[in-house]
Design an enzyme around this catalytic site. Structure first.
Site, PDB file in Angstrom:
ATOM      1  N   ARG B  12       0.850  -1.198   0.000  1.00 39.84           N
ATOM      2  CA  ARG B  12       0.000   0.000   0.000  1.00 39.84           C
ATOM      3  C   ARG B  12       0.883   1.244   0.000  1.00 39.84           C
ATOM      4  O   ARG B  12       2.042   1.207   0.380  1.00 39.84           O
ATOM      5  CB  ARG B  12      -0.881   0.008   1.250  1.00 39.84           C
ATOM      6  CG  ARG B  12      -1.852  -1.167   1.291  1.00 39.84           C
ATOM      7  CD  ARG B  12      -2.728  -1.094   2.523  1.00 39.84           C
ATOM      8  NE  ARG B  12      -3.427   0.187   2.600  1.00 39.84           N
ATOM      9  CZ  ARG B  12      -4.061   0.613   3.685  1.00 39.84           C
ATOM     10  NH1 ARG B  12      -4.068  -0.102   4.779  1.00 39.84           N
ATOM     11  NH2 ARG B  12      -4.678   1.786   3.676  1.00 39.84           N
ATOM     12  N   CYS B  13       0.283   2.342  -0.387  1.00 38.02           N
ATOM     13  CA  CYS B  13       0.977   3.628  -0.405  1.00 38.02           C
ATOM     14  C   CYS B  13       1.439   3.963   1.013  1.00 38.02           C
ATOM     15  O   CYS B  13       0.664   3.777   1.938  1.00 38.02           O
ATOM     16  CB  CYS B  13       0.020   4.710  -0.902  1.00 38.02           C
ATOM     17  SG  CYS B  13       0.768   6.339  -1.025  1.00 38.02           S
TER      18      CYS B  13
END
Lengths: 270, 74
Positions: B12-13
């Site tokens: 994920r970011c």
């Protein structure tokens, strides 16, 4: 050495910066910074450099934590009162970031020991509170060719400049000799608003990191002044002084020396 | 010219770009990196940030449902 998974996560906000990346972070991890003074300025410098993953942080201070320090020296906590400041600082640094190796110098920096100590580091931060130490650190860093950040605070104003020996203005280019004794603030004048060292120290830590990364424009040849009451920053370009007694054309100062008659700030009289 | 591969479909970011950036640093100029990522945030952001940082996005192709291959050249 490759970054571990936990290092990749810890430093993720650095790594995604174009100016840092994994390589820049590894440079920081391989870097050594000496902080002289574990007080108001030294506190944010040490905390931020620790968080940034500076691999080796040296911290020099002979003092113990005092209740009156806690209003501004945010690396020290109430239960630390009475403890050497270097030990209190080391505990916080290691709690923030176990990647950092801490070297403590539980002694005052003086002409006899400074050259040996600064030789071990890539960058020096002057986080002291008195003119004697500031002139000594400047002289030693110029003589040793060691880049350093000067910082000073009093009441609501602070100043800082980064010195690249032989390249940019040094402290003695601006102030060739220490101020006369009666111009130095006495204890009763030496109040300081607690957040002030947070601002100046954070700038000093920023300069250290930029120097180590080799990125950006350093605060060299420019004295930055901050007035917290007016909430104004001002920077003044100051050229090297050809008559500087230390780094000018005909230097008269050729070795580190103590300015003994300047040790008048409260903390030093204890 | 070498080609490296990277699968960030499970990240994920901002770890998606953190891992991309670290891989890109291993490349020599002219080398390419083939990244597998998911639609949505990674597909929107990773190529854009790579472009901002001076890399060239060569192609973006749908590999299977929700998974894209993005090729970036250093």
């Amino acid at each position: 050495m490759a970054l571990t998974d936990s290092q990749i996560e810890r430093y993720s906000r650095h790594i995604i910066l174009k100016e840092v990346g994994g390589k820049g972070q590894q440079k920081l991890l391989a870097s050594r910074v000496l902080i002289i003074g574990a007080g108001g300025l030294g506190a944010p410098v040490a905390l931020y450099l620790a968080a940034a993953g500076i691999g080796t942080i040296g911290i020099a201070d002979a003092d113990n934590v005092d209740l009156s320090n806690l209003q501004r020296q945010v690396i020290h906590f109430t239960p630390d009162i009475g403890k050497p400041k270097v030990d209190s600082a080391r505990e916080k640094i290691q709690a923030i970031n176990p990647d950092v190796q801490v070297r403590c110098y539980h002694e005052w920096i003086n002409a006899a020991n400074i050259m040996g100590i600064i030789g071990e580091y890539d960058f020096v931060v002057d986080a002291t509170d008195n003119f004697a130490a500031k002139f000594l650190i400047n002289d030693a860093c110029i003589l040793a060719g060691k880049p350093y950040s000067h910082g000073g605070i009093l009441q609501f104003v602070g100043q800082t400049i980064t010195v690249l020996p032989g390249e940019s203005t040094c402290y003695r280019c601006i102030f060739p000799t220490p101020p006369p004794k009666d111009a130095i603030p006495t204890c009763s004048q030496a109040g300081v608003i607690g957040v002030l060292p947070g601002v100046i120290g954070s700038i000093q830590a920023t300069e250290a990191i930029k120097f180590l990364l080799g990125k950006g424009e350093l605060l060299a040849g420019r004295l930055l002044m901050y007035d917290a009451l007016k909430m104004k920053f001002r920077d003044v370009a100051i050229n090297r002084n050809p008559n500087c007694p230390l780094c000018g054309e005909h230097p008269t100062i050729t070795e580190a020396r103590d300015e003994l008659d300047l040790l008048t700030v409260c903390d030093l009289e204890q | 010219m070498s080609i490296l591969n990277l699968d960030i479909t499970k990240d994920r970011c901002p770890m998606t770009f953190v891992k991309t950036k670290l891989k890109l640093e291993e490349l020599e100029p002219g080398d390419t990196l083939e990244i597998l990522l998911t639609a949505g945030e990674p597909l929107n952001n990773v190529p854009r940030t790579a472009t901002e940082q001076g890399y060239t996005v060569l192609e973006t192709t749908l590999v299977k449902e929700n998974i894209y291959k993005v090729v970036i050249r250093k």
